[in-house]
Design a protein around this motif. Structure first.
Motif, PDB file in Angstrom:
ATOM      1  N   GLU A  51      -3.207   2.493  -4.747  1.00 25.00           N
ATOM      2  CA  GLU A  51      -3.496   3.413  -5.859  1.00 25.00           C
ATOM      3  C   GLU A  51      -2.184   3.942  -6.463  1.00 25.00           C
ATOM      4  O   GLU A  51      -2.138   4.302  -7.634  1.00 25.00           O
ATOM      5  CB  GLU A  51      -4.326   4.612  -5.391  1.00 25.00           C
ATOM      6  N   LEU A  52      -1.144   4.018  -5.635  1.00 21.88           N
ATOM      7  CA  LEU A  52       0.140   4.551  -6.099  1.00 21.88           C
ATOM      8  C   LEU A  52       0.927   3.502  -6.869  1.00 21.88           C
ATOM      9  O   LEU A  52       1.534   3.810  -7.902  1.00 21.88           O
ATOM     10  CB  LEU A  52       0.953   5.032  -4.885  1.00 21.88           C
ATOM     11  N   TYR A  53       0.906   2.255  -6.372  1.00 18.54           N
ATOM     12  CA  TYR A  53       1.769   1.234  -6.952  1.00 18.54           C
ATOM     13  C   TYR A  53       1.108   0.336  -7.989  1.00 18.54           C
ATOM     14  O   TYR A  53       1.793  -0.212  -8.859  1.00 18.54           O
ATOM     15  CB  TYR A  53       2.407   0.408  -5.830  1.00 18.54           C
ATOM     16  N   PRO A  97       0.837  -1.198   0.000  1.00 18.75           N
ATOM     17  CA  PRO A  97       0.000   0.000   0.000  1.00 18.75           C
ATOM     18  C   PRO A  97       0.879   1.259   0.000  1.00 18.75           C
ATOM     19  O   PRO A  97       2.046   1.164   0.405  1.00 18.75           O
ATOM     20  CB  PRO A  97      -0.786  -0.117   1.312  1.00 18.75           C
ATOM     21  N   PRO A  98       0.367   2.428  -0.410  1.00 19.55           N
ATOM     22  CA  PRO A  98      -0.981   2.633  -0.945  1.00 19.55           C
ATOM     23  C   PRO A  98      -1.129   2.066  -2.366  1.00 19.55           C
ATOM     24  O   PRO A  98      -0.369   2.439  -3.248  1.00 19.55           O
ATOM     25  CB  PRO A  98      -1.129   4.158  -0.949  1.00 19.55           C
ATOM     26  N   VAL A 126       6.095   8.652  -8.989  1.00 17.39           N
ATOM     27  CA  VAL A 126       6.823   7.629  -8.233  1.00 17.39           C
ATOM     28  C   VAL A 126       7.559   6.678  -9.188  1.00 17.39           C
ATOM     29  O   VAL A 126       8.628   6.167  -8.855  1.00 17.39           O
ATOM     30  CB  VAL A 126       5.885   6.916  -7.229  1.00 17.39           C
TER      31      VAL A 126
END
Lengths: 327, 327
Positions: A26-28, A23-24, A109
């Motif tokens: 949504e980012l990964y 997590p998160p 990221v």
């Protein structure tokens, strides 16, 4: 050799993907999503091939190879937001599947993670400046692309500079970074850079060509997405330039460009109309000639490289195959 | 010392700005625009102060100091798109003044330029991993922030983790990078990291507090922007938690949270309403106590550091002043 490296890249991408299950989400998740889409993965392949040519240990070039693929995906995710593109590699784009915020942030990221991979290289201090310089160029190229959307037409020189920054710089850096990791000296690394740059230019022109003339023989159909979007490809820029001397053709092309297709049959009509002008000014042949010129320049750089002939042949053959692709 | 460093940072930012006058202007102008806005510039200041504490040559820390300010600006530009924020430091945000594409792309190039500045450091190979790790944290923090917007409330622990990543990690990295550049050993660099982290936590809580209670004595007014936006600050999270045992206050707060002000007088009413609940549950005092706790932790780390007492005092005094600020 090619298949072996492609297999390594596939395996390493799968391993790397597993790292992005934290997590998160949504980012990964978008990182894994982009990797799962596949794509040609030519950039990491070029890193490994360039490393191998100089007799380097390709295991030590894997991190940098993945960095270049991740950087490529970062630029696709952000470009797709800017271009408002709904689809990529037959899948919904990240901003479409999630939302713009997720696409911006997961792109960010990806860029940072690409840097972290470059940092893993043994000679990171020599690779990083090449990587950053390339990254700046890619951003500049995208900015020119956005700027040129707002003007009626651009010159071939402007177009070449733009794709040189946006597309060729990344292929060039892949080759140069691979060469440096393989132990190439400054001169040889520069030759690999030139080889990559010219290959990248030819590759982009081939892309422009395939959008209009691709798959025709194979599937009896073509997409023409660039024509529908009035995208300033080499073909369109050249057709505008060449039709200028023929008042009738010039007006016909301008009319097609201002024609916004609403129905299925309008789309086919516009593609047919623009294509008939392309055929009239022989833009297919002109583009093929240009691709050939860049390809020859690339080959000339490769010939000057101090490396075993059989290894150079692998790279030369792969590049030729890539530039003869029909999809 | 503080004034001298602030002056250096101002001068160096002006020099750096001049480098960004090249085309494509849409890409580089936002960098200058963000620099021209000013801001507190505490991150580069912390780099120089931390370097100085260990007797390092601060000239050699200037590039990294600028990198941290540029990174901060990158994150502001991208966050402002995601938050749909129209204003920043009393100026239109980049996506507002130009457009989203320009804000995405110029943000990207700010991040790359920040890396290029870090690369200039003498011990870049030690600084870069700290910088990248921080960058990942800031992205994660922003993603949690976006996720938490969609839920009714979050715990204090979740809030602390989020601001720890989004805000404190950047202050911590500024201190750690400065310390490393100054010649600090691993243990001391870690202590500076802790000092920065706790200072950053206190700083963010202070920010939350100032939005509601700031400037009151000085200007006799307050903004309450966070209250209007139902922003999940420490004050709101704590007020929700504390009002839960009082059914009447709980309902009152919930009503204010679902009340969307339309006119000027609605805004004042909502601020007044929420604030009266804050006052009832004594959230100001609770927040001040929490700020104090983080501040004390920061001071404890600073005390353990092996460095001249007078230099440590400069940093301690500056931090105290920063946490007593009223705007």
């Amino acid at each position: 050799m090619i298949e072996k490296f492609q297999h390594t890249i596939k395996e390493e991408i799968e391993k790397l993907s597993a790292d992005y299950s934290l997590p998160p989400s949504e980012l990964y998740e978008p990182i894994r999503y982009m990797f799962d889409m596949g794509g040609k993965r030519i950039r990491p392949l070029f890193v490994l091939l360039a490393c191998d040519i100089y007799g380097g240990r390709t295991e030590e070039a894997v991190a940098a190879a993945l960095a270049l693929e991740l950087f490529h995906n970062f630029s696709l995710v952000h470009d797709d937001i800017m271009d408002n593109a709904p689809m990529r590699r037959n899948h919904p784009t990240v901003h479409q599947k999630w939302n713009s915020s997720t696409a911006i942030l997961s792109g960010d990221v990806m860029l940072v993670k690409a840097y972290q991979l470059v940092q893993k290289s043994k000679i990171a201090e020599r690779i990083l400046p090449v990587f950053s310089e390339m990254a700046v160029k890619v951003c500049e190229g995208q900015q020119w692309d956005l700027n040129y959307e707002k003007v009626k037409t651009i010159s071939v020189a402007q177009y070449f500079e733009m794709i040189g920054l946006k597309t060729a710089a990344l292929i060039a850096a892949s080759m140069k970074i691979g060469a440096l990791l393989g132990g190439a000296d400054k001169n040889n690394a520069e030759l690999m850079n030139e080889f990559g740059y010219n290959t990248g230019m030819a590759f982009q022109l081939q892309d422009d060509l395939l959008d209009v003339y691709g798959n025709e023989k194979k599937f009896g159909k073509q997409s023409g997405g660039d024509i529908i979007a009035n995208k300033k490809t080499y073909l369109l820029i050249k057709a505008i330039e060449l039709s200028a001397i023929n008042r009738y053709k010039k007006e016909e092309l301008e009319q097609w460009l201002s024609f916004v297709p609403k129905e299925e049959k309008d789309i086919a009509e516009k593609i047919h109309g623009v294509k008939s002008i392309y055929d009239f000014v022989k833009v297919k042949e002109i583009t093929e000639r240009e691709i050939n010129l860049f390809h020859k320049k690339a080959v000339a750089s490769l010939e000057k490289i101090s490396a075993p002939a059989d290894k150079k042949k692998v790279l030369a053959d792969f590049t030729s195959k890539l530039l003869l692709r029909e999809s």
